[in-house]
Write an enzyme that holds these catalytic residues in place. Structure first.
Site, PDB file in Angstrom:
ATOM      1  N   ARG A  92     -19.088  -5.586  -1.667  1.00 34.42           N
ATOM      2  CA  ARG A  92     -19.011  -4.668  -0.524  1.00 34.42           C
ATOM      3  C   ARG A  92     -20.383  -4.320   0.022  1.00 34.42           C
ATOM      4  O   ARG A  92     -20.550  -4.185   1.246  1.00 34.42           O
ATOM      5  CB  ARG A  92     -18.211  -3.422  -0.920  1.00 34.42           C
ATOM      6  CG  ARG A  92     -16.708  -3.718  -0.955  1.00 34.42           C
ATOM      7  CD  ARG A  92     -15.927  -2.656  -1.661  1.00 34.42           C
ATOM      8  NE  ARG A  92     -14.483  -2.807  -1.476  1.00 34.42           N
ATOM      9  CZ  ARG A  92     -13.579  -2.142  -2.186  1.00 34.42           C
ATOM     10  NH1 ARG A  92     -13.962  -1.281  -3.122  1.00 34.42           N
ATOM     11  NH2 ARG A  92     -12.291  -2.324  -1.971  1.00 34.42           N
ATOM     12  N   PHE A 146      -5.400   7.531   6.210  1.00 37.07           N
ATOM     13  CA  PHE A 146      -5.843   6.205   6.658  1.00 37.07           C
ATOM     14  C   PHE A 146      -4.760   5.125   6.526  1.00 37.07           C
ATOM     15  O   PHE A 146      -5.006   3.960   6.823  1.00 37.07           O
ATOM     16  CB  PHE A 146      -7.106   5.775   5.900  1.00 37.07           C
ATOM     17  CG  PHE A 146      -6.969   5.737   4.390  1.00 37.07           C
ATOM     18  CD1 PHE A 146      -6.349   4.674   3.750  1.00 37.07           C
ATOM     19  CD2 PHE A 146      -7.499   6.757   3.602  1.00 37.07           C
ATOM     20  CE1 PHE A 146      -6.231   4.623   2.371  1.00 37.07           C
ATOM     21  CE2 PHE A 146      -7.390   6.718   2.213  1.00 37.07           C
ATOM     22  CZ  PHE A 146      -6.750   5.648   1.597  1.00 37.07           C
ATOM     23  N   TYR A 174       0.817  -1.216   0.000  1.00 36.65           N
ATOM     24  CA  TYR A 174       0.000   0.000   0.000  1.00 36.65           C
ATOM     25  C   TYR A 174       0.854   1.271   0.000  1.00 36.65           C
ATOM     26  O   TYR A 174       0.353   2.344   0.373  1.00 36.65           O
ATOM     27  CB  TYR A 174      -0.947  -0.001   1.205  1.00 36.65           C
ATOM     28  CG  TYR A 174      -2.169  -0.875   1.023  1.00 36.65           C
ATOM     29  CD1 TYR A 174      -3.128  -0.575   0.047  1.00 36.65           C
ATOM     30  CD2 TYR A 174      -2.391  -1.990   1.823  1.00 36.65           C
ATOM     31  CE1 TYR A 174      -4.248  -1.371  -0.124  1.00 36.65           C
ATOM     32  CE2 TYR A 174      -3.522  -2.785   1.662  1.00 36.65           C
ATOM     33  CZ  TYR A 174      -4.450  -2.466   0.682  1.00 36.65           C
ATOM     34  OH  TYR A 174      -5.575  -3.241   0.513  1.00 36.65           O
ATOM     35  N   GLU A 176       0.921  -5.684  -9.166  1.00 41.76           N
ATOM     36  CA  GLU A 176       0.423  -6.300  -7.924  1.00 41.76           C
ATOM     37  C   GLU A 176       0.478  -7.832  -8.016  1.00 41.76           C
ATOM     38  O   GLU A 176       0.747  -8.512  -7.017  1.00 41.76           O
ATOM     39  CB  GLU A 176      -1.004  -5.820  -7.640  1.00 41.76           C
ATOM     40  CG  GLU A 176      -1.047  -4.337  -7.260  1.00 41.76           C
ATOM     41  CD  GLU A 176      -2.451  -3.822  -6.981  1.00 41.76           C
ATOM     42  OE1 GLU A 176      -3.424  -4.600  -7.050  1.00 41.76           O
ATOM     43  OE2 GLU A 176      -2.569  -2.617  -6.668  1.00 41.76           O
ATOM     44  N   ARG A 189     -13.669  -4.714 -10.381  1.00 39.32           N
ATOM     45  CA  ARG A 189     -14.005  -3.477  -9.659  1.00 39.32           C
ATOM     46  C   ARG A 189     -15.535  -3.321  -9.591  1.00 39.32           C
ATOM     47  O   ARG A 189     -16.077  -2.882  -8.573  1.00 39.32           O
ATOM     48  CB  ARG A 189     -13.385  -2.260 -10.345  1.00 39.32           C
ATOM     49  CG  ARG A 189     -11.869  -2.259 -10.389  1.00 39.32           C
ATOM     50  CD  ARG A 189     -11.206  -1.914  -9.092  1.00 39.32           C
ATOM     51  NE  ARG A 189     -11.447  -0.555  -8.672  1.00 39.32           N
ATOM     52  CZ  ARG A 189     -10.866  -0.005  -7.601  1.00 39.32           C
ATOM     53  NH1 ARG A 189     -10.026  -0.722  -6.834  1.00 39.32           N
ATOM     54  NH2 ARG A 189     -11.129   1.219  -7.260  1.00 39.32           N
ATOM     55  N   THR A 215     -15.818   1.734  -2.648  1.00 42.14           N
ATOM     56  CA  THR A 215     -14.967   1.573  -1.456  1.00 42.14           C
ATOM     57  C   THR A 215     -15.783   1.602  -0.173  1.00 42.14           C
ATOM     58  O   THR A 215     -15.594   0.779   0.724  1.00 42.14           O
ATOM     59  CB  THR A 215     -13.917   2.712  -1.413  1.00 42.14           C
ATOM     60  OG1 THR A 215     -13.271   2.794  -2.684  1.00 42.14           O
ATOM     61  CG2 THR A 215     -12.887   2.469  -0.326  1.00 42.14           C
TER      62      THR A 215
END
Ligand code: RTP
Ligand code: MG
Length: 140
Positions: free
Chosen positions: A104, A59, A51, A128, A87, A93
């Site tokens: 989510r 955050f 990250y 990634e 996505r 998010t």
């Protein structure tokens, strides 16, 4: 349309609640194939490096602490337009803003403990995937 690969992480809030299979079912029903998968305990160093793009965000420290609070399931998903498709099925998010039926909206606990990570571009996906997997671990 192009076949793509993207990096997915099922986060500690979801592994804690035994939701790996339910989340994988959402991905598979959307036409994404799990071509690599492993359950790992991230260390502070690994989560912090993964990250690093968020290092200056307020955050960041909480996010790293959360991501090492329990095991995660790291995966490579493959399919048509996999990056955007993943996505889409993850949802926004913040679960309060996520569309009904998305992972989510269904499973996330909060904007931080939001059950899943997905690469946000093809370039980031490639980086990634290489961060977590050797080419020999990916079996289409
Ligand atoms: P992700 O990288 O996990 O797929 O999520 P994303 O693109 O939707 O969100 P991003 O902006 O990249 O943020 C990465 C992760 O940081 C946590 N976060 N917490 N407390 C907060 O306001 C906040 N904002 C973001 C979430 O776990 C988010 O997924
Ligand atoms: Mg992101």
């Amino acid at each position: 349309m192009a076949t793509e690969r993207t990096l997915s992480i099922i986060k500690p809030d979801a592994t804690r609640r035994n939701l790996t299979g339910k989340i994988n079912a959402v991905f598979e029903e959307a036409g994404l194939r799990i071509v690599a998968q492993k359950r790992v305990q991230l260390t502070e160093a690994v989560a912090g490096a993964f990250y690093a793009v968020h290092k200056e965000r307020p955050f960041y420290n909480d996010l790293v602490s959360f991501m090492i609070s329990g095991p995660v399931v790291v995966q490579v998903l493959e399919g048509e337009n996999a990056v955007l498709k993943h996505r889409d099925v993850m949802g926004a998010t913040d679960p309060k803003k996520a569309a009904p039926g998305t992972v989510r909206a269904e499973f996330a606990e909060s904007i931080e403990a939001n059950s899943v990570h997905g690469s946000d571009s093809l370039e980031n996906a490639n980086n990634e995937i290489a961060f977590f997997f050797a080419q020999t671990e990916i079996l289409p």
